[in-house]
Scaffold this active site. Structure first.
Site, PDB file in Angstrom:
ATOM      1  N   ASN A   1      -3.036  -3.655   5.372  1.00  8.70           N
ATOM      2  CA  ASN A   1      -2.934  -2.388   6.100  1.00  8.70           C
ATOM      3  C   ASN A   1      -3.237  -1.197   5.201  1.00  8.70           C
ATOM      4  OD1 ASN A   1      -2.318  -3.576   8.547  1.00  8.70           O
ATOM      5  ND2 ASN A   1      -0.106  -3.469   8.244  1.00  8.70           N
TER       6      ASN A   1
ATOM      7  N   GLU B   1       4.497  -1.743  12.786  1.00  4.62           N
ATOM      8  CA  GLU B   1       3.578  -0.673  12.418  1.00  4.62           C
ATOM      9  C   GLU B   1       2.500  -1.155  11.456  1.00  4.62           C
ATOM     10  OE1 GLU B   1       3.740   1.908  14.070  1.00  4.62           O
ATOM     11  OE2 GLU B   1       5.777   1.930  14.850  1.00  4.62           O
ATOM     12  N   CYS B   2       1.333  -0.543  11.565  1.00  2.70           N
ATOM     13  CA  CYS B   2       0.217  -0.890  10.686  1.00  2.70           C
ATOM     14  C   CYS B   2       0.200  -0.039   9.423  1.00  2.70           C
ATOM     15  CB  CYS B   2      -1.103  -0.726  11.430  1.00  2.70           C
ATOM     16  SG  CYS B   2      -1.480   0.990  11.862  1.00  2.70           S
ATOM     17  N   GLY B   3       1.146   0.873   9.299  1.00  2.00           N
ATOM     18  CA  GLY B   3       1.215   1.721   8.115  1.00  2.00           C
ATOM     19  C   GLY B   3       0.833   3.162   8.371  1.00  2.00           C
TER      20      GLY B   3
END
Length: 243
Positions: free
Chosen positions: A132, A238-240
């Site tokens: 990510n 979350e992907c970051g």
């Protein structure tokens, strides 16, 4: 009311910043999504951007923002592993909504990454976070810098996951203002907006996907699963970009 100044806010103590934003958020909670957008365009610094993953309900925020600010830069971080249907959806919405699309990618290709690191998404939580960082976070940081963003709009909603259930309308993220106009919307409101404006869901919605990211870390929803469990093998939501 003059435009909010980030440079003035950062001079305040952390507690004073929190109190200042809390007061504003109390007002924003009472506004509709479109009123929040109009307020932001009038009161926040005017280098505006909108990020979109072109996910299941992406058409809502894309339509909402571009009706008020047609030329707003729309940032997409392309990992190279999106579903074919996602790329088709991007083309469809870019054409129909006349989006000012700005695509950012990692510095090295997906094939080169696999040659260098292997399949990071299969290497546990640390591998996923590294993936990510390379493919989502670093390209987004580059986009925000190159576009000189001062105010960042995004389509996150509290209903989407436990990690998002306490999100404020307005915050400071990555050193800029971040505003979430539909943060308090539920799925019914999303459906009604899409129907009212004749906007499409992502094509994979009809196939049982609640959330769509990369092909290798997205699962079709099955009975008993939460939305969080359809992404990143349930290890994280979350992907970051929004952590």
């Amino acid at each position: 009311m003059s435009r909010l100044s980030l440079s003035q806010l950062v001079l305040l103590s952390i507690e004073e910043q929190r109190l200042a934003l809390d007061e504003i958020n109390q007002q924003l909670e009472q506004k509709t999504a479109i009123e929040r957008v109009i307020w932001a365009l009038e009161h926040l610094p005017n280098q505006f951007v909108l990020s979109s993953s072109f996910g299941i309900q992406a058409a809502v925020c894309l339509h909402l923002l571009t009706r008020q600010y047609p030329d707003i830069p729309v940032i997409l971080t392309d990992t190279g592993y999106l579903f074919p249907e996602t790329y088709q959806f991007i083309d469809e919405l870019t054409s129909s909504l006349q989006l000012n699309l700005k695509v950012y990618r990692a510095e090295i290709s997906s094939s080169w990454q696999e040659a260098r690191y292997g399949k990071l998404w299969l290497q546990g939580i640390e591998g996923i976070e590294r993936y990510n960082q390379i493919n989502k976070v670093a390209p987004m940081e580059k986009a925000l810098k190159e576009l000189q963003a001062k105010t960042w709009f995004a389509g996150l909603r509290r209903q989407q996951s436990k990690s998002r259930e306490h999100l404020p309308v307005l915050s400071i993220a990555k050193g800029i203002f971040k505003l979430l106009p539909i943060v308090d919307w539920d799925n019914k409101q999303i459906y009604q907006y899409l129907k009212q404006h004749n906007l499409p869901y992502h094509p994979l919605w009809e196939q049982g996907y609640l959330s769509v990211g990369d092909t290798h870390t997205t699962r079709k929803w099955q009975e008993g699963m939460s939305e969080e469990e359809t992404r990143f093998f349930g290890l994280k939501r979350e992907c970051g970009l929004h952590e």
